[in-house]
Scaffold this motif. Structure first.
Motif, mmCIF file in Angstrom:
data_model
loop_
_atom_site.group_PDB
_atom_site.id
_atom_site.type_symbol
_atom_site.label_atom_id
_atom_site.label_comp_id
_atom_site.label_asym_id
_atom_site.label_seq_id
_atom_site.Cartn_x
_atom_site.Cartn_y
_atom_site.Cartn_z
ATOM 1 N N UNK A 69 0.837 -1.211 0.000
ATOM 2 C CA UNK A 69 0.000 0.000 0.000
ATOM 3 C C UNK A 69 0.865 1.252 0.000
ATOM 4 N N UNK A 70 1.953 1.243 0.769
ATOM 5 C CA UNK A 70 2.854 2.392 0.795
ATOM 6 C C UNK A 70 3.501 2.619 -0.566
ATOM 7 N N UNK A 71 3.949 1.522 -1.193
ATOM 8 C CA UNK A 71 4.506 1.645 -2.536
ATOM 9 C C UNK A 71 3.443 2.132 -3.515
ATOM 10 N N UNK A 72 2.224 1.611 -3.379
ATOM 11 C CA UNK A 72 1.144 2.041 -4.271
ATOM 12 C C UNK A 72 0.830 3.514 -4.120
ATOM 13 N N UNK A 73 0.769 3.997 -2.882
ATOM 14 C CA UNK A 73 0.524 5.426 -2.653
ATOM 15 C C UNK A 73 1.610 6.281 -3.299
ATOM 16 N N UNK A 217 0.285 17.331 3.313
ATOM 17 C CA UNK A 217 -1.013 17.197 2.655
ATOM 18 C C UNK A 217 -1.665 15.823 2.834
ATOM 19 N N UNK A 218 -0.875 14.779 3.050
ATOM 20 C CA UNK A 218 -1.426 13.431 3.244
ATOM 21 C C UNK A 218 -1.263 13.068 4.715
ATOM 22 N N UNK A 219 -2.320 13.281 5.505
ATOM 23 C CA UNK A 219 -2.182 13.248 6.951
ATOM 24 C C UNK A 219 -2.563 11.921 7.589
ATOM 25 N N UNK A 220 -3.348 11.096 6.927
ATOM 26 C CA UNK A 220 -3.741 9.817 7.510
ATOM 27 C C UNK A 220 -2.708 8.750 7.161
ATOM 28 N N UNK A 221 -2.614 7.718 8.006
ATOM 29 C CA UNK A 221 -1.647 6.648 7.771
ATOM 30 C C UNK A 221 -1.940 5.892 6.482
ATOM 31 N N UNK A 222 -3.220 5.811 6.081
ATOM 32 C CA UNK A 222 -3.581 5.072 4.867
ATOM 33 C C UNK A 222 -3.129 5.779 3.596
ATOM 34 N N UNK A 223 -2.828 7.078 3.666
ATOM 35 C CA UNK A 223 -2.459 7.846 2.482
ATOM 36 C C UNK A 223 -0.959 8.129 2.395
ATOM 37 N N UNK A 224 -0.201 7.748 3.389
ATOM 38 C CA UNK A 224 1.206 8.140 3.451
ATOM 39 C C UNK A 224 2.037 7.434 2.378
ATOM 40 N N UNK A 225 3.089 8.123 1.958
ATOM 41 C CA UNK A 225 4.039 7.549 1.011
ATOM 42 C C UNK A 225 5.146 6.820 1.776
ATOM 43 N N UNK A 232 7.534 8.583 10.104
ATOM 44 C CA UNK A 232 6.474 8.733 11.107
ATOM 45 C C UNK A 232 6.038 7.388 11.690
ATOM 46 N N UNK A 233 5.495 6.519 10.829
ATOM 47 C CA UNK A 233 4.959 5.248 11.328
ATOM 48 C C UNK A 233 6.070 4.389 11.915
ATOM 49 N N UNK A 234 7.148 4.181 11.143
ATOM 50 C CA UNK A 234 8.261 3.382 11.641
ATOM 51 C C UNK A 234 9.000 4.087 12.771
ATOM 52 N N UNK A 235 8.876 5.426 12.821
ATOM 53 C CA UNK A 235 9.510 6.158 13.903
ATOM 54 C C UNK A 235 8.965 5.810 15.269
ATOM 55 N N UNK A 236 7.758 5.243 15.314
ATOM 56 C CA UNK A 236 7.193 4.807 16.594
ATOM 57 C C UNK A 236 7.937 3.601 17.144
ATOM 58 N N UNK A 237 8.704 2.922 16.297
ATOM 59 C CA UNK A 237 9.503 1.775 16.725
ATOM 60 C C UNK A 237 10.979 2.162 16.676
ATOM 61 N N UNK A 238 11.292 3.315 17.272
ATOM 62 C CA UNK A 238 12.645 3.869 17.151
ATOM 63 C C UNK A 238 13.702 3.001 17.818
ATOM 64 N N UNK A 239 13.301 2.137 18.745
ATOM 65 C CA UNK A 239 14.281 1.272 19.391
ATOM 66 C C UNK A 239 14.634 0.049 18.552
#
Length: 276
Positions: A69-73, A217-225, A232-239
């Motif tokens: 989905x990320x690649x598709x976006x 401009x793309x603020x939801x997780x479903x729309x992110x590139x 952002x998303x992977x940054x939550x698993x910074x450890x």
């Protein structure tokens, strides 16, 4: 004496280019090796060779973070912006290169002058415009912003290429009854393919690596590139450093592969406009 000095110069150049290549390749190699480690193994020795090739980080990236989905976006955003950019840039470059009209030079210099203005200057007005249009958190906002802001640079590169096209060919096509659109599609575009490929590669790689525009401009997780997801998303698993490096590796590979596979078009597109 001259042969000895030439060999010495070549040796120095080879050493310098080798060092540059090592510096360029090292980050990719480090990310690749680190992505095949467990978190504990990475913490114990971040620069050691993996004891066993651990592919669970790639599986986690695929299943837990919807890699497709990320690649598709990213592909939808980059592909749409690329189409819009070329549709607007090619006619503009052809007009500035071959047509005669009032204020031609003034308009061209104004357009090129916009390249010196930092893009961050327009973030607030662009966001307000996209918000009123209802395009925030929609691919249309990123596509329009990327496509429109790339026009000055595209026109600057394509105008030199189109200016070198022989006027006799264009006149012959017009005599045969071809209109403006037919001249563009049948003559200008086919003869400008190296230049079009060059600007397309430059724009696509820049947009793929862009963090700020899709982040705004793309603020939801479903729309992110891909780039935004890694930040952002992977940054939550910074450890979990191996997982982060796996995401960085998957984000960095497509632009690198594009340059490697299409470098011939880049060289040809940058040189062809300077030769008549």
């Amino acid at each position: 004496m001259n042969r000895t000095s030439n060999r010495f110069v070549r040796f120095i150049l080879v050493v310098i280019l080798t060092l540059v290549a090592v510096v360029a390749v090292y980050p990719l190699a480090y990310m690749l090796l680190s992505s095949m480690k467990t978190s504990i193994e990475f913490i114990r020795n971040p620069i050691a060779w993996p004891k066993t090739f651990y592919f669970d980080n790639f599986q986690a990236l695929y299943y837990r973070f919807s890699l497709l989905r990320l690649f598709g976006n990213t592909l939808v955003s980059v592909g749409g912006a690329l189409i819009l950019s070329l549709v607007l840039s090619v006619p503009a470059a052809f007009a500035f290169a071959k047509l005669r009209f009032r204020f031609k030079n003034s308009l061209y210099m104004t357009m090129i002058g916009m390249m010196t203005v930092p893009g961050i200057t327009f973030i607030l007005p662009n966001f307000l415009l996209m918000s009123r249009l209802g395009w925030v958190n929609h691919f249309a906002s990123v596509i329009v912003i990327w496509g429109v802001t790339s026009i000055p640079g595209n026109v600057f590169l394509l105008r030199a290429l189109l200016h070198s096209l022989p006027n006799e060919i264009l006149e012959a096509v017009r005599i045969d009854g071809a209109g403006y659109l037919q001249v563009l599609l049948r003559v200008v575009v086919p003869l400008s393919l190296p230049g079009l490929a060059t600007v397309s590669i430059f724009n696509a790689t820049a947009w793929w690596n862009d963090l700020l525009t899709p982040l705004v401009y793309l603020q939801s997780d479903e729309m992110k590139t891909m780039t935004v997801a890694v930040a952002t998303i992977l940054g939550r698993f910074s450890s979990d450093y191996p997982l982060l490096l796996t995401g960085l590796l998957m984000t960095a590979l497509p632009p690198v592969l594009i340059y490697i596979l299409l470098q011939g078009y880049i060289r040809k597109g940058l040189v062809i406009g300077a030769i008549k």
